[in-house]
Design an enzyme around this catalytic site. Structure first.
Site, mmCIF file in Angstrom:
data_model
loop_
_atom_site.group_PDB
_atom_site.id
_atom_site.type_symbol
_atom_site.label_atom_id
_atom_site.label_comp_id
_atom_site.label_asym_id
_atom_site.label_seq_id
_atom_site.Cartn_x
_atom_site.Cartn_y
_atom_site.Cartn_z
ATOM 1 N N LYS A 69 36.740 3.842 -1.001
ATOM 2 C CA LYS A 69 38.000 3.611 -0.622
ATOM 3 C C LYS A 69 38.171 5.056 0.250
ATOM 4 O O LYS A 69 38.185 6.070 -0.592
ATOM 5 C CB LYS A 69 38.974 2.906 -1.183
ATOM 6 N N GLY B 164 47.453 0.273 4.631
ATOM 7 C CA GLY B 164 48.296 1.562 4.215
ATOM 8 C C GLY B 164 47.590 2.697 3.392
ATOM 9 O O GLY B 164 48.315 3.230 2.603
ATOM 10 N N LEU B 165 46.321 2.740 3.225
ATOM 11 C CA LEU B 165 45.551 3.710 2.559
ATOM 12 C C LEU B 165 45.953 3.547 1.141
ATOM 13 O O LEU B 165 46.188 4.700 0.353
ATOM 14 C CB LEU B 165 45.607 5.239 2.961
ATOM 15 N N ILE C 227 32.942 1.552 14.502
ATOM 16 C CA ILE C 227 34.289 1.894 14.934
ATOM 17 C C ILE C 227 34.892 1.498 13.364
ATOM 18 O O ILE C 227 34.820 0.591 12.925
ATOM 19 C CB ILE C 227 34.737 0.923 15.967
ATOM 20 N N ASN C 228 36.215 1.943 13.617
ATOM 21 C CA ASN C 228 37.145 1.545 12.513
ATOM 22 C C ASN C 228 37.874 -0.051 12.992
ATOM 23 O O ASN C 228 37.440 -0.355 14.049
ATOM 24 C CB ASN C 228 38.287 2.581 12.366
ATOM 25 N N LYS D 189 35.062 9.082 10.756
ATOM 26 C CA LYS D 189 34.990 7.621 11.213
ATOM 27 C C LYS D 189 36.034 7.627 12.139
ATOM 28 O O LYS D 189 37.235 8.096 12.135
ATOM 29 C CB LYS D 189 35.716 6.957 9.829
ATOM 30 N N CYS E 234 42.768 5.781 10.663
ATOM 31 C CA CYS E 234 43.405 4.700 10.094
ATOM 32 C C CYS E 234 44.752 4.301 10.757
ATOM 33 O O CYS E 234 45.425 5.273 11.399
ATOM 34 C CB CYS E 234 44.118 5.413 8.563
ATOM 35 N N GLY F 166 36.053 -8.003 12.251
ATOM 36 C CA GLY F 166 35.294 -9.260 12.271
ATOM 37 C C GLY F 166 34.562 -9.489 13.734
ATOM 38 O O GLY F 166 34.509 -8.422 14.582
HETATM 39 O O1 LIG Z 1 41.183 3.273 8.273
HETATM 40 C C1 LIG Z 1 41.457 2.317 7.953
HETATM 41 N N1 LIG Z 1 41.391 1.162 8.564
HETATM 42 C C2 LIG Z 1 41.851 0.157 8.100
HETATM 43 O O2 LIG Z 1 41.700 -0.902 8.869
HETATM 44 N N2 LIG Z 1 42.629 -0.057 7.111
HETATM 45 C C3 LIG Z 1 42.763 0.941 6.188
HETATM 46 C C4 LIG Z 1 44.005 0.948 5.507
HETATM 47 O O3 LIG Z 1 45.047 0.593 5.972
HETATM 48 O O4 LIG Z 1 44.315 1.701 4.282
HETATM 49 N N3 LIG Z 1 42.339 2.150 6.761
#
Ligand SMILES: O=C1NC(=O)NC(C(=O)O)N1
Length: 310
Positions: free
Chosen positions: A45, A72-73, A193-194, A165, A131, A220
């Protein structure tokens, strides 16, 4: 029988699948399940300097076609994950793991990376520049000037393997501009990708997550076309020394095959892992091997990046 082995930088992995940061990687219990699964490695994480509780719940919601999240990390803090990674270097000396991190400020990001540089960590660092869910904080990699300055400062002292990322880009000129920046640095990889930031999912008459009045990152099936486009756009533009990790929309071996066809050397699984659990790695790996056997591909290098045009 085909092999799904791969390599990133100077590291070899028995399998080209791993989790996406944020999914099944919050604590030792979850990470151990990944170690004991068919995944080739794991990423933690995203860790911040201090532990974070994250956003108010509900902050994650599965849908028929994917997921929305505004976590929110939330994380147990940098030291927790570093301690565990250093322990794994003793108990699993032949495996390489990924450490995801980001500061809540530029100063924090440098403090984190200096701690990694000075530590005995021998794995790969994934700097999360994307994020979308910290209120008031932009997705760093949408600001290419800031990103270039940050990477220039980082590489003045950080000498260990590092990748970034990235958020999805949606404009060819942005692919060009971003690749020009990344090609200036000795990045081990980029990860595309994120989640696609700030989507909105509605059920009946309501949003489905609490933070930001329901706005959250989308994952997804919704995002596979965008994920594949980002993987391939950067594959076409980056120095071959910068490998690409493909993330987004992987439910089946076919989805993974397409990410590799676009140029990915590793494939991360997020929403599907959240829904199915670590057994997803065995299913998707076998599905990819079946596809490779049918097509006569022995290794992923036989078809990586060889997307055909019309
Ligand atoms: O980089 C992120 N991407 C996401 O989709 N969610 C998490 C997060 O919100 O912690 N962080």
């Amino acid at each position: 029988m085909a092999t799904t082995k791969t390599s990133i930088g100077n590291f070899d992995f028995e399998n080209c699948f791993m989790n996406a940061a944020g999914v099944y990687c919050y604590d030792r219990n979850e990470l151990e399940q990944l170690i004991n699964s068919q995944a080739g490695t794991f990423v933690t994480k995203t860790a911040t300097l201090q532990p974070r509780p994250g956003n108010p719940e509900p902050r994650y919601h599965d849908t028929a076609l994917g997921s929305i999240n505004s976590m929110g990390l939330p994380n147990l803090g940098f030291d927790y994950y570093l301690d565990y990674l250093l322990e794994l270097q003793k108990t699993h000396p032949h495996r390489t793991f990924f450490f995801s991190l980001v500061g809540m400020s530029t100063e924090d990001t440098h403090a984190l990376l200096k701690k990694v540089q000075e530590s005995d960590f021998k794995g790969i660092t994934e700097l999360n520049l994307s994020c979308p869910n910290v209120p008031g904080k932009p997705q760093i990699a949408y600001d290419l000037e800031t990103t270039e300055k940050l990477l220039a400062d980082i590489f003045s002292y950080f000498k260990k393997p590092l990748g970034v990322k990235l958020p999805p880009y949606f404009d060819i000129v942005h692919f060009d501009q971003a690749a020009t920046v990344f090609n200036k640095f000795p990045l081990t990889f980029i990860n595309c990708i994120n989640s696609i930031g700030n989507g909105l999912v509605i059920e009946d008459e309501s949003v489905v997550i609490k933070p930001k009045n329901g706005f959250g990152g989308i994952g997804g099936e919704y995002i596979k076309p965008t994920a594949l486009a980002n993987v391939h756009a950067f594959y076409q533009r980056l120095n071959p020394s910068i490998k690409i990790i493909g993330t987004g929309g992987v439910l089946t071996g076919q989805d993974a095959f397409e990410h590799i066809l676009c140029g990915a050397s590793m494939v991360q699984i997020g929403t599907t892992l959240h829904k199915e659990g670590p057994v997803a790695f065995e299913r998707i790996t076998n599905e990819l091997k079946d596809i490779m056997d049918k097509k006569g591909y022995k290794t992923i290098e036989d078809f990586r990046g060889k997307l055909k045009y019309l």
